[in-house]
Design a protein around this motif. Structure first.
Motif, PDB file in Angstrom:
ATOM      1  N   MET A   1       0.816  -1.223   0.000  1.00 35.96           N
ATOM      2  CA  MET A   1       0.000   0.000   0.000  1.00 35.96           C
ATOM      3  C   MET A   1       0.848   1.270   0.000  1.00 35.96           C
ATOM      4  SD  MET A   1      -3.352  -0.393  -0.038  1.00 35.96           S
ATOM      5  CE  MET A   1      -4.062   1.011   0.781  1.00 35.96           C
ATOM      6  N   HIS A   2       2.036   1.253   0.599  1.00 34.24           N
ATOM      7  CA  HIS A   2       2.854   2.459   0.707  1.00 34.24           C
ATOM      8  C   HIS A   2       3.602   2.783  -0.586  1.00 34.24           C
ATOM      9  CE1 HIS A   2       5.608  -0.821   1.894  1.00 34.24           C
ATOM     10  NE2 HIS A   2       6.507  -0.103   1.249  1.00 34.24           N
ATOM     11  N   ASN A   3       3.502   1.930  -1.571  1.00 31.42           N
ATOM     12  CA  ASN A   3       4.195   2.145  -2.839  1.00 31.42           C
ATOM     13  C   ASN A   3       3.173   2.572  -3.896  1.00 31.42           C
ATOM     14  OD1 ASN A   3       5.312   1.637  -5.463  1.00 31.42           O
ATOM     15  ND2 ASN A   3       6.849   0.319  -4.529  1.00 31.42           N
ATOM     16  N   ALA A   4       3.290   3.812  -4.376  1.00 30.82           N
ATOM     17  CA  ALA A   4       2.319   4.355  -5.335  1.00 30.82           C
ATOM     18  C   ALA A   4       2.239   3.514  -6.607  1.00 30.82           C
ATOM     19  CB  ALA A   4       2.668   5.805  -5.680  1.00 30.82           C
ATOM     20  N   ALA A   5       3.352   2.991  -7.061  1.00 31.81           N
ATOM     21  CA  ALA A   5       3.348   2.156  -8.271  1.00 31.81           C
ATOM     22  C   ALA A   5       2.577   0.863  -8.019  1.00 31.81           C
ATOM     23  CB  ALA A   5       4.775   1.857  -8.720  1.00 31.81           C
ATOM     24  N   ASP A   6       2.705   0.313  -6.815  1.00 32.77           N
ATOM     25  CA  ASP A   6       1.968  -0.898  -6.467  1.00 32.77           C
ATOM     26  C   ASP A   6       0.464  -0.631  -6.412  1.00 32.77           C
ATOM     27  OD1 ASP A   6       4.333  -2.320  -6.331  1.00 32.77           O
ATOM     28  OD2 ASP A   6       4.239  -2.688  -4.164  1.00 32.77           O
ATOM     29  N   VAL A   7       0.079   0.527  -5.887  1.00 29.72           N
ATOM     30  CA  VAL A   7      -1.342   0.885  -5.836  1.00 29.72           C
ATOM     31  C   VAL A   7      -1.900   0.977  -7.257  1.00 29.72           C
ATOM     32  CG1 VAL A   7      -3.000   2.685  -5.185  1.00 29.72           C
ATOM     33  CG2 VAL A   7      -1.161   2.060  -3.604  1.00 29.72           C
ATOM     34  N   GLN A   8      -1.137   1.580  -8.163  1.00 32.80           N
ATOM     35  CA  GLN A   8      -1.571   1.674  -9.561  1.00 32.80           C
ATOM     36  C   GLN A   8      -1.672   0.286 -10.191  1.00 32.80           C
ATOM     37  OE1 GLN A   8      -2.804   4.306 -11.101  1.00 32.80           O
ATOM     38  NE2 GLN A   8      -2.533   5.367  -9.167  1.00 32.80           N
ATOM     39  N   GLU A   9      -0.743  -0.592  -9.851  1.00 35.36           N
ATOM     40  CA  GLU A   9      -0.788  -1.970 -10.366  1.00 35.36           C
ATOM     41  C   GLU A   9      -2.030  -2.695  -9.859  1.00 35.36           C
ATOM     42  OE1 GLU A   9       0.284  -5.377 -12.472  1.00 35.36           O
ATOM     43  OE2 GLU A   9       1.047  -3.334 -12.618  1.00 35.36           O
ATOM     44  N   ALA A  10      -2.359  -2.504  -8.584  1.00 38.03           N
ATOM     45  CA  ALA A  10      -3.563  -3.130  -8.019  1.00 38.03           C
ATOM     46  C   ALA A  10      -4.805  -2.632  -8.753  1.00 38.03           C
ATOM     47  CB  ALA A  10      -3.669  -2.836  -6.520  1.00 38.03           C
ATOM     48  N   LYS A  11      -4.856  -1.334  -9.037  1.00 38.71           N
ATOM     49  CA  LYS A  11      -6.005  -0.782  -9.762  1.00 38.71           C
ATOM     50  C   LYS A  11      -6.069  -1.320 -11.189  1.00 38.71           C
ATOM     51  CE  LYS A  11      -6.539   3.241  -6.916  1.00 38.71           C
ATOM     52  NZ  LYS A  11      -7.101   4.569  -6.861  1.00 38.71           N
ATOM     53  N   ALA A  12      -4.914  -1.571 -11.788  1.00 42.97           N
ATOM     54  CA  ALA A  12      -4.892  -2.166 -13.129  1.00 42.97           C
ATOM     55  C   ALA A  12      -5.420  -3.602 -13.083  1.00 42.97           C
ATOM     56  CB  ALA A  12      -3.469  -2.128 -13.695  1.00 42.97           C
ATOM     57  N   ILE A  13      -5.088  -4.324 -12.037  1.00 45.51           N
ATOM     58  CA  ILE A  13      -5.595  -5.691 -11.869  1.00 45.51           C
ATOM     59  C   ILE A  13      -7.113  -5.657 -11.728  1.00 45.51           C
ATOM     60  CG2 ILE A  13      -5.645  -7.693 -10.318  1.00 45.51           C
ATOM     61  CD1 ILE A  13      -2.637  -7.001  -9.698  1.00 45.51           C
ATOM     62  N   ILE A  14      -7.607  -4.744 -10.904  1.00 48.35           N
ATOM     63  CA  ILE A  14      -9.055  -4.604 -10.716  1.00 48.35           C
ATOM     64  C   ILE A  14      -9.731  -4.232 -12.030  1.00 48.35           C
ATOM     65  CG2 ILE A  14     -10.840  -3.235  -9.576  1.00 48.35           C
ATOM     66  CD1 ILE A  14      -8.852  -3.067  -7.153  1.00 48.35           C
ATOM     67  N   ASP A  15      -9.112  -3.323 -12.791  1.00 46.46           N
ATOM     68  CA  ASP A  15      -9.672  -2.955 -14.097  1.00 46.46           C
ATOM     69  C   ASP A  15      -9.723  -4.160 -15.027  1.00 46.46           C
ATOM     70  OD1 ASP A  15     -10.156  -0.324 -13.397  1.00 46.46           O
ATOM     71  OD2 ASP A  15      -8.302   0.432 -14.296  1.00 46.46           O
ATOM     72  N   GLY A  16      -8.734  -5.035 -14.927  1.00 44.30           N
ATOM     73  CA  GLY A  16      -8.748  -6.263 -15.716  1.00 44.30           C
ATOM     74  C   GLY A  16      -9.923  -7.154 -15.338  1.00 44.30           C
ATOM     75  N   PHE A  17     -10.179  -7.265 -14.038  1.00 44.17           N
ATOM     76  CA  PHE A  17     -11.353  -8.026 -13.588  1.00 44.17           C
ATOM     77  C   PHE A  17     -12.632  -7.389 -14.109  1.00 44.17           C
ATOM     78  CE2 PHE A  17      -8.957  -9.400  -9.508  1.00 44.17           C
ATOM     79  CZ  PHE A  17      -8.408 -10.476 -10.175  1.00 44.17           C
ATOM     80  N   ARG A  18     -12.679  -6.058 -14.067  1.00 44.60           N
ATOM     81  CA  ARG A  18     -13.854  -5.322 -14.530  1.00 44.60           C
ATOM     82  C   ARG A  18     -14.095  -5.596 -16.023  1.00 44.60           C
ATOM     83  NH1 ARG A  18     -12.491  -0.619 -12.137  1.00 44.60           N
ATOM     84  NH2 ARG A  18     -13.756  -1.003 -10.308  1.00 44.60           N
ATOM     85  N   LYS A  19     -13.029  -5.614 -16.809  1.00 47.95           N
ATOM     86  CA  LYS A  19     -13.149  -5.887 -18.251  1.00 47.95           C
ATOM     87  C   LYS A  19     -13.615  -7.317 -18.492  1.00 47.95           C
ATOM     88  CE  LYS A  19      -9.821  -2.424 -19.639  1.00 47.95           C
ATOM     89  NZ  LYS A  19      -8.467  -2.153 -20.114  1.00 47.95           N
ATOM     90  N   MET A  20     -13.108  -8.259 -17.713  1.00 49.99           N
ATOM     91  CA  MET A  20     -13.557  -9.651 -17.862  1.00 49.99           C
ATOM     92  C   MET A  20     -15.035  -9.768 -17.525  1.00 49.99           C
ATOM     93  SD  MET A  20     -10.367 -12.080 -16.621  1.00 49.99           S
ATOM     94  CE  MET A  20     -10.638 -11.758 -14.908  1.00 49.99           C
ATOM     95  N   ASP A  21     -15.482  -9.064 -16.475  1.00 50.53           N
ATOM     96  CA  ASP A  21     -16.902  -9.077 -16.122  1.00 50.53           C
ATOM     97  C   ASP A  21     -17.752  -8.488 -17.247  1.00 50.53           C
ATOM     98  OD1 ASP A  21     -16.350 -10.215 -13.685  1.00 50.53           O
ATOM     99  OD2 ASP A  21     -16.702  -8.393 -12.506  1.00 50.53           O
ATOM    100  N   ALA A  22     -17.288  -7.386 -17.837  1.00 52.32           N
ATOM    101  CA  ALA A  22     -18.035  -6.743 -18.921  1.00 52.32           C
ATOM    102  C   ALA A  22     -18.130  -7.676 -20.121  1.00 52.32           C
ATOM    103  CB  ALA A  22     -17.371  -5.431 -19.319  1.00 52.32           C
ATOM    104  N   ARG A  23     -17.036  -8.369 -20.415  1.00 54.54           N
ATOM    105  CA  ARG A  23     -17.042  -9.330 -21.522  1.00 54.54           C
ATOM    106  C   ARG A  23     -18.020 -10.462 -21.249  1.00 54.54           C
ATOM    107  NH1 ARG A  23     -11.355 -10.601 -21.782  1.00 54.54           N
ATOM    108  NH2 ARG A  23     -10.894  -8.421 -21.783  1.00 54.54           N
ATOM    109  N   ALA A  24     -18.003 -10.952 -20.008  1.00 55.62           N
ATOM    110  CA  ALA A  24     -18.908 -12.051 -19.639  1.00 55.62           C
ATOM    111  C   ALA A  24     -20.367 -11.614 -19.742  1.00 55.62           C
ATOM    112  CB  ALA A  24     -18.593 -12.541 -18.238  1.00 55.62           C
ATOM    113  N   GLN A  25     -20.653 -10.382 -19.338  1.00 48.99           N
ATOM    114  CA  GLN A  25     -22.024  -9.869 -19.441  1.00 48.99           C
ATOM    115  C   GLN A  25     -22.420  -9.712 -20.896  1.00 48.99           C
ATOM    116  OE1 GLN A  25     -22.250  -6.303 -17.106  1.00 48.99           O
ATOM    117  NE2 GLN A  25     -22.283  -7.428 -15.179  1.00 48.99           N
ATOM    118  N   GLY A  26     -21.485  -9.317 -21.740  1.00 51.21           N
ATOM    119  CA  GLY A  26     -21.754  -9.179 -23.163  1.00 51.21           C
ATOM    120  C   GLY A  26     -22.030 -10.518 -23.840  1.00 51.21           C
TER     121      GLY A  26
END
Length: 82
Positions: A53-78
């Motif tokens: 959590m204390h590493n800004a680059a790691d926080v951005q990486e975590a958000k990118a992982i979450i965005d990847g999950f979000r995209k997979m969910d959107a694809r599945a809904q489609g």
């Protein structure tokens, strides 16, 4: 997209459209907290990927992982899945 913020499409910011139901604006997606809840929150989610959590680059990486999950969910809904 005119904004890189993951929530900008959800709240209509930056897309230049006042229409809430057009093909360029998918239904609202789950929040970051909803994706990390099962891991016990953002800190535990990040730790499970070796991120801190204390590493800004790691926080951005975590958000990118979450965005990847979000995209997979959107694809599945489609494809008719939920």
């Amino acid at each position: 997209m005119s904004s890189s913020h993951p929530n900008s499409a959800r709240n209509g910011a930056g897309n230049g459209s006042s229409s809430k139901n057009n093909n360029n604006n998918p239904a609202p997606s789950r929040s970051d907290a909803a994706y990390t809840k099962s891991a016990g929150g953002m800190n535990n989610f990040m730790n499970s990927y070796g991120l801190k959590m204390h590493n800004a680059a790691d926080v951005q990486e975590a958000k990118a992982i979450i965005d990847g999950f979000r995209k997979m969910d959107a694809r599945a809904q489609g494809e008719g899945g939920r």
